[in-house]
Design a protein around this motif. Structure first.
Motif, PDB file in Angstrom:
ATOM      1  N   GLU A  27       0.878  -1.099   0.151  1.00 20.66           N
ATOM      2  CA  GLU A  27      -0.135   0.020   0.028  1.00 20.66           C
ATOM      3  C   GLU A  27       0.949   1.302   0.067  1.00 20.66           C
ATOM      4  N   LYS A  28       1.861   0.848   0.867  1.00 19.15           N
ATOM      5  CA  LYS A  28       3.133   2.651   1.097  1.00 19.15           C
ATOM      6  C   LYS A  28       3.388   2.913  -0.787  1.00 19.15           C
ATOM      7  N   ILE A  29       4.303   1.383  -1.784  1.00 16.94           N
ATOM      8  CA  ILE A  29       4.421   1.831  -2.828  1.00 16.94           C
ATOM      9  C   ILE A  29       3.728   1.751  -3.781  1.00 16.94           C
ATOM     10  N   LYS A  30       2.235   1.893  -3.490  1.00 17.72           N
ATOM     11  CA  LYS A  30       0.843   2.419  -4.280  1.00 17.72           C
ATOM     12  C   LYS A  30       1.017   3.470  -4.579  1.00 17.72           C
ATOM     13  N   SER A  31       0.767   4.197  -2.883  1.00 18.80           N
ATOM     14  CA  SER A  31       0.399   5.476  -2.210  1.00 18.80           C
ATOM     15  C   SER A  31       1.391   6.335  -3.227  1.00 18.80           C
ATOM     16  N   GLN A  32       3.223   5.695  -3.476  1.00 25.26           N
ATOM     17  CA  GLN A  32       3.369   6.420  -3.215  1.00 25.26           C
ATOM     18  C   GLN A  32       3.915   6.537  -4.406  1.00 25.26           C
ATOM     19  N   PHE A  33       3.456   5.653  -5.738  1.00 24.97           N
ATOM     20  CA  PHE A  33       3.803   5.824  -7.406  1.00 24.97           C
ATOM     21  C   PHE A  33       1.974   6.613  -7.754  1.00 24.97           C
ATOM     22  N   THR A  34       0.998   6.136  -6.854  1.00 28.84           N
ATOM     23  CA  THR A  34       0.093   7.254  -7.002  1.00 28.84           C
ATOM     24  C   THR A  34       1.030   8.761  -7.060  1.00 28.84           C
ATOM     25  N   LYS A  35       0.884   9.159  -6.089  1.00 30.41           N
ATOM     26  CA  LYS A  35       1.574  10.480  -6.016  1.00 30.41           C
ATOM     27  C   LYS A  35       2.842  11.201  -7.410  1.00 30.41           C
ATOM     28  N   ALA A  36       3.461   9.932  -7.289  1.00 23.61           N
ATOM     29  CA  ALA A  36       4.519  10.945  -8.359  1.00 23.61           C
ATOM     30  C   ALA A  36       3.698  10.742  -9.384  1.00 23.61           C
ATOM     31  N   VAL A  37       2.714   9.982  -9.427  1.00 23.37           N
ATOM     32  CA  VAL A  37       1.984   9.941 -11.087  1.00 23.37           C
ATOM     33  C   VAL A  37       1.076  11.677 -11.228  1.00 23.37           C
ATOM     34  N   ASN A  38       0.393  11.636  -9.817  1.00 18.66           N
ATOM     35  CA  ASN A  38      -0.191  12.784  -9.716  1.00 18.66           C
ATOM     36  C   ASN A  38       0.378  14.000 -10.318  1.00 18.66           C
TER      37      ASN A  38
END
Length: 81
Positions: A27-38
């Motif tokens: 979940e941490k990795i997914k949230s960091q990836f989503t933040k980076a994409v946004n």
């Protein structure tokens, strides 16, 4: 360097798999990836063109289909012998 590189690669894969085995870490990795994409989308992509340029790009995209449709019509016509 070949063997050493393979060892490092395997060790990295094992460490990554071990880290991602926990759902909390996933979940941490997914949230960091989503933040980076946004962040990328909001800061870089909006600067690529003005609204008028985006409309022009859409018009060119629609016009590109004209040649494809013409080609398809030619292919559908029966060949005259």
């Amino acid at each position: 360097m070949g063997k050493f590189g393979k060892i490092i690669g395997v060790a990295g894969a094992v460490a990554g798999a071990a880290y991602l085995s926990s759902s909390e870490n996933r979940e941490k990795i997914k949230s960091q990836f989503t933040k980076a994409v946004n962040k990328f989308n909001s800061s870089y992509l909006k600067d690529l063109g003005k609204p008028s340029e985006l409309e022009d790009a859409k018009m060119v995209d629609e016009g590109a289909m004209t040649s494809v449709q013409y080609y398809n019509k030619l292919q559908e016509k029966p060949k005259e012998e």
